[in-house]
Design a protein around this motif. Structure first.
Motif, PDB file in Angstrom:
ATOM      1  N   THR A   8      17.955  24.792   3.713  1.00 14.80           N
ATOM      2  CA  THR A   8      17.781  25.964   4.570  1.00 14.80           C
ATOM      3  C   THR A   8      18.583  27.149   4.043  1.00 14.80           C
ATOM      4  OG1 THR A   8      17.419  24.522   6.470  1.00 14.80           O
ATOM      5  CG2 THR A   8      17.992  26.801   6.944  1.00 14.80           C
ATOM      6  N   ARG A  11      16.877  28.472   0.838  1.00 14.18           N
ATOM      7  CA  ARG A  11      15.686  29.265   1.189  1.00 14.18           C
ATOM      8  C   ARG A  11      16.091  30.670   1.608  1.00 14.18           C
ATOM      9  NH1 ARG A  11      13.559  25.361   4.924  1.00 14.18           N
ATOM     10  NH2 ARG A  11      12.643  23.816   3.594  1.00 14.18           N
ATOM     11  N   LEU A  90      10.803  23.934  -1.005  1.00 15.40           N
ATOM     12  CA  LEU A  90      11.211  24.940  -1.986  1.00 15.40           C
ATOM     13  C   LEU A  90      10.358  24.789  -3.232  1.00 15.40           C
ATOM     14  CD1 LEU A  90      15.106  24.554  -1.957  1.00 15.40           C
ATOM     15  CD2 LEU A  90      13.810  26.453  -1.004  1.00 15.40           C
ATOM     16  N   SER A 149       2.760  28.969  -2.289  1.00 15.18           N
ATOM     17  CA  SER A 149       3.677  29.759  -1.463  1.00 15.18           C
ATOM     18  C   SER A 149       2.929  30.750  -0.584  1.00 15.18           C
ATOM     19  CB  SER A 149       4.666  30.533  -2.347  1.00 15.18           C
ATOM     20  OG  SER A 149       5.505  29.656  -3.017  1.00 15.18           O
TER      21      SER A 149
END
Length: 177
Positions: A8, A11, A90, A149
């Motif tokens: 997290t 990111r 990711l 993405s």
């Protein structure tokens, strides 16, 4: 990388460093975006500088992508890219796209990408055109990462990884040999 807190934070840090100049990024801002404390970032990464170095470092990506014999490298790279994204949320490479702007920190991300990923592929290839083929391989992998993405519910994101590899890997493998 299995710690959800680290993921997290990474990111959020990738977003922050991609969208703002380095001097504007703060640990508090990253912490707020990641919904964690700044102290947790310091615990995991030590400092803003160390966190940026982690974001700018592609050595793990190169190691993972290249961990196969040449005759299986194309398929392996595709499966690694797809599975890593699905398991960690990711992408291994796509953050370099956000480093296209100006600034020393963006230049450093691009330099690390060239030195750690493109050069690693170049070293694996033979022939006078090895660098060109390495750039084309990384371009294709970046494209796959980018489409996953962008369209988080599209076929490239939801299809079976083996199916994606069946369709995508032959193009990469043709550049390897």
């Amino acid at each position: 990388m299995t710690d959800p807190g680290r993921i997290t934070i990474l990111r959020a840090a990738r977003r922050a460093f991609a969208l703002q100049p380095y001097h504007s990024v703060t640990l508090r801002g990253i912490a707020a975006d990641a919904n964690v404390s700044a102290a947790l970032i310091v615990k995991h990464f030590g400092s803003k500088e160390a966190l940026f170095e982690k974001v700018a470092d592609f050595s793990e990506a190169a190691q993972l992508l290249l961990d196969a014999p040449d005759e299986e490298l194309g398929r392996h790279a595709v499966l690694t890219l797809v599975n890593y994204r699905r398991e960690n949320g990711l992408d291994l490479l796509v953050r370099v796209i956000f480093a296209a702007g100006s600034g020393d920190e963006r230049a450093l991300i691009r330099e690390h990408f060239r030195d750690q990923v493109t050069s690693a592929f170049t070293a694996r290839l033979s022939g006078d055109d090895a660098r060109l083929r390495a750039e084309l391989i990384t371009a294709q992998l970046l494209g796959l990462g980018a489409v996953m993405s962008i369209d988080k519910t599209g076929p490239s994101t939801t299809a079976d990884p083996e199916t994606i590899a069946d369709l995508f890997a032959p193009g990469l493998q043709a550049l390897i040999h």
